[in-house]
Design an enzyme around this catalytic site. Structure first.
Site, short mmCIF file in Angstrom:
data_model
loop_
_atom_site.label_atom_id
_atom_site.label_comp_id
_atom_site.label_asym_id
_atom_site.label_seq_id
_atom_site.Cartn_x
_atom_site.Cartn_y
_atom_site.Cartn_z
N ALA A 1 0.43 -31.13 -49.31
CA ALA A 1 1.86 -30.98 -49.65
C ALA A 1 2.68 -31.47 -48.45
O ALA A 1 3.55 -30.77 -47.94
CB ALA A 1 2.21 -29.55 -50.03
N HIS B 1 4.67 -32.72 -41.04
CA HIS B 1 3.32 -33.28 -40.93
C HIS B 1 3.40 -34.74 -40.46
O HIS B 1 2.59 -35.17 -39.62
CB HIS B 1 2.63 -33.27 -42.29
CG HIS B 1 2.42 -31.91 -42.88
ND1 HIS B 1 3.07 -31.49 -44.02
CD2 HIS B 1 1.64 -30.87 -42.50
CE1 HIS B 1 2.70 -30.26 -44.32
NE2 HIS B 1 1.83 -29.86 -43.41
N ARG C 1 7.39 -24.46 -48.05
CA ARG C 1 7.92 -23.27 -48.73
C ARG C 1 9.42 -23.34 -48.94
O ARG C 1 9.95 -22.61 -49.77
CB ARG C 1 7.60 -22.03 -47.91
CG ARG C 1 6.14 -21.67 -47.96
CD ARG C 1 5.83 -20.67 -46.91
NE ARG C 1 4.49 -20.15 -47.03
CZ ARG C 1 3.81 -19.64 -46.01
NH1 ARG C 1 4.36 -19.59 -44.82
NH2 ARG C 1 2.60 -19.20 -46.18
P1 AMP Z 1 -0.24 -26.92 -42.80
O1 AMP Z 1 -0.48 -28.02 -43.76
O2 AMP Z 1 0.87 -26.01 -43.20
O3 AMP Z 1 -1.51 -26.19 -42.43
O4 AMP Z 1 0.27 -27.60 -41.45
C1 AMP Z 1 -0.46 -28.60 -40.80
C2 AMP Z 1 0.10 -28.81 -39.42
O5 AMP Z 1 1.46 -29.22 -39.50
C3 AMP Z 1 0.06 -27.53 -38.58
O6 AMP Z 1 -0.38 -27.86 -37.27
C4 AMP Z 1 1.51 -27.09 -38.59
O7 AMP Z 1 1.86 -26.33 -37.45
C5 AMP Z 1 2.22 -28.42 -38.61
N1 AMP Z 1 3.60 -28.29 -39.11
C6 AMP Z 1 4.03 -27.65 -40.24
N2 AMP Z 1 5.38 -27.70 -40.34
C7 AMP Z 1 5.82 -28.37 -39.26
C8 AMP Z 1 7.12 -28.76 -38.78
N3 AMP Z 1 8.23 -28.46 -39.42
N4 AMP Z 1 7.19 -29.47 -37.61
C9 AMP Z 1 6.06 -29.79 -36.93
N5 AMP Z 1 4.80 -29.47 -37.33
C10 AMP Z 1 4.68 -28.77 -38.47
#
Ligand code: AMP
Length: 272
Positions: free
Chosen positions: A29, A34, A183
């Site tokens: 997503a 990301h 979210r």
């Molecule tokens: P997730 O797919 O939610 O597990 O996130 C994957 C990576 O993206 C993790 O290292 C998160 O900390 C990072 N991440 C999520 N949202 C943000 C954001 N707004 N800014 C920078 N990195 C992010």
């Protein structure tokens, strides 16, 4: 961009690469947050791997693993546009087997995000360790937005002598300061406006600290004043070793906050 589904294929491809590899693990997503990690990885490495794997082991029973957003086609397009070299999208069965060796998180896993979900970080570390073993990247990219996760991964890398450098990336925000998260799309327009108060409260804390006020209770009260109409789950002050503190230590403090809008939990933090 090549999409890889099997761990065997991944390992075989990895053996053929001798240049610098960067790795961005995600649960899909994908959004601008990301993409900012992928851009950083592209700048600093020759080859970039991204993984998309919704890890069942990090969800507790009352969290709905089955409703986590899946956007396979859009994610593939985003990665291709971002010039990712390899996109690893494994099935659960190729990552986990029966009766595995498990990893047990340290004490700092049972506060904050781990308080009501004691197995959450065990599951995070288990899958990240597997992905590190598979991808063997020189550099691995994680967001500061998930500060506790970042801390625990850094600790695991150190404790297990894992040969990858963890690169901590800044939180990407909307113009109004709201940290970008998948979210956010669940919020109603009015809630979106209110959600911008979360980062405002963090900036306010940072301003108070710049005026040499280090008492956590005083700063927290000012933050709660900004957030008075919202459902604040927690505001906590920790040092960089993730121990709770009562006095802010400059350059060694993270202020973490979670605000709930019905069932949507929004996380944010600031490093001061
Ligand atoms: P997730 O797919 O939610 O597990 O996130 C994957 C990576 O993206 C993790 O290292 C998160 O900390 C990072 N991440 C999520 N949202 C943000 C954001 N707004 N800014 C920078 N990195 C992010």
């Amino acid at each position: 961009m090549k999409i890889i589904k099997s761990t065997k294929e991944l390992q075989s491809i990895r053996r053929s690469i001798s240049t610098k590899v960067g790795f961005v693990p995600t649960m899909g997503a994908l959004h601008e947050g990301h993409i900012s990690l992928i851009k950083e990885a592209k700048k600093q490495n020759d080859i970039v791997f991204v993984s998309i794997f919704i890890n069942p082991k990090q969800f507790s029973i009352n969290e709905d693993f089955s409703s986590y957003p899946i956007k396979k086609e859009a994610d593939i397009k985003i990665c291709a546009l971002a010039k990712v070299d390899y996109l690893f999208m494994p099935e659960i069965s190729s990552i986990y087997s029966q009766n595995e060796v498990l990893i047990k998180s340290p004490n700092q896993s049972y506060i904050l995000e781990g308080f009501s979900r004691p197995d959450h970080f065990n599951g995070v570390l288990q899958v990240v360790l597997k992905l590190f073993g598979l991808i063997q990247a020189r550099n691995s990219y994680f967001g500061k937005k998930d500060a506790q996760q970042l801390f625990l991964i850094q600790k695991m890398v150190k404790n297990f002598f894992i040969n990858t450098q963890i690169i901590a990336c800044e939180t990407l925000r909307q113009n109004d300061g709201l940290a970008i998260s998948s979210r956010n799309t669940y919020l109603l327009p009015q809630e979106k406006k209110e959600a911008s108060l979360i980062s405002k409260s963090l900036y306010c804390a940072s301003r108070i600290i710049s005026k040499n006020e280090f008492d956590v209770n005083i700063i927290k009260n000012e933050m709660l004043n900004i957030l008075k109409n919202l459902n604040v789950e927690y505001i906590e002050f920790v040092n960089k070793n993730f121990q709770k503190i009562t006095k802010v230590e400059l350059k060694n403090t993270i202020i973490l906050i979670v605000v709930k809008f019905k069932t949507v939990r929004l996380l944010d933090n600031i490093w001061v």
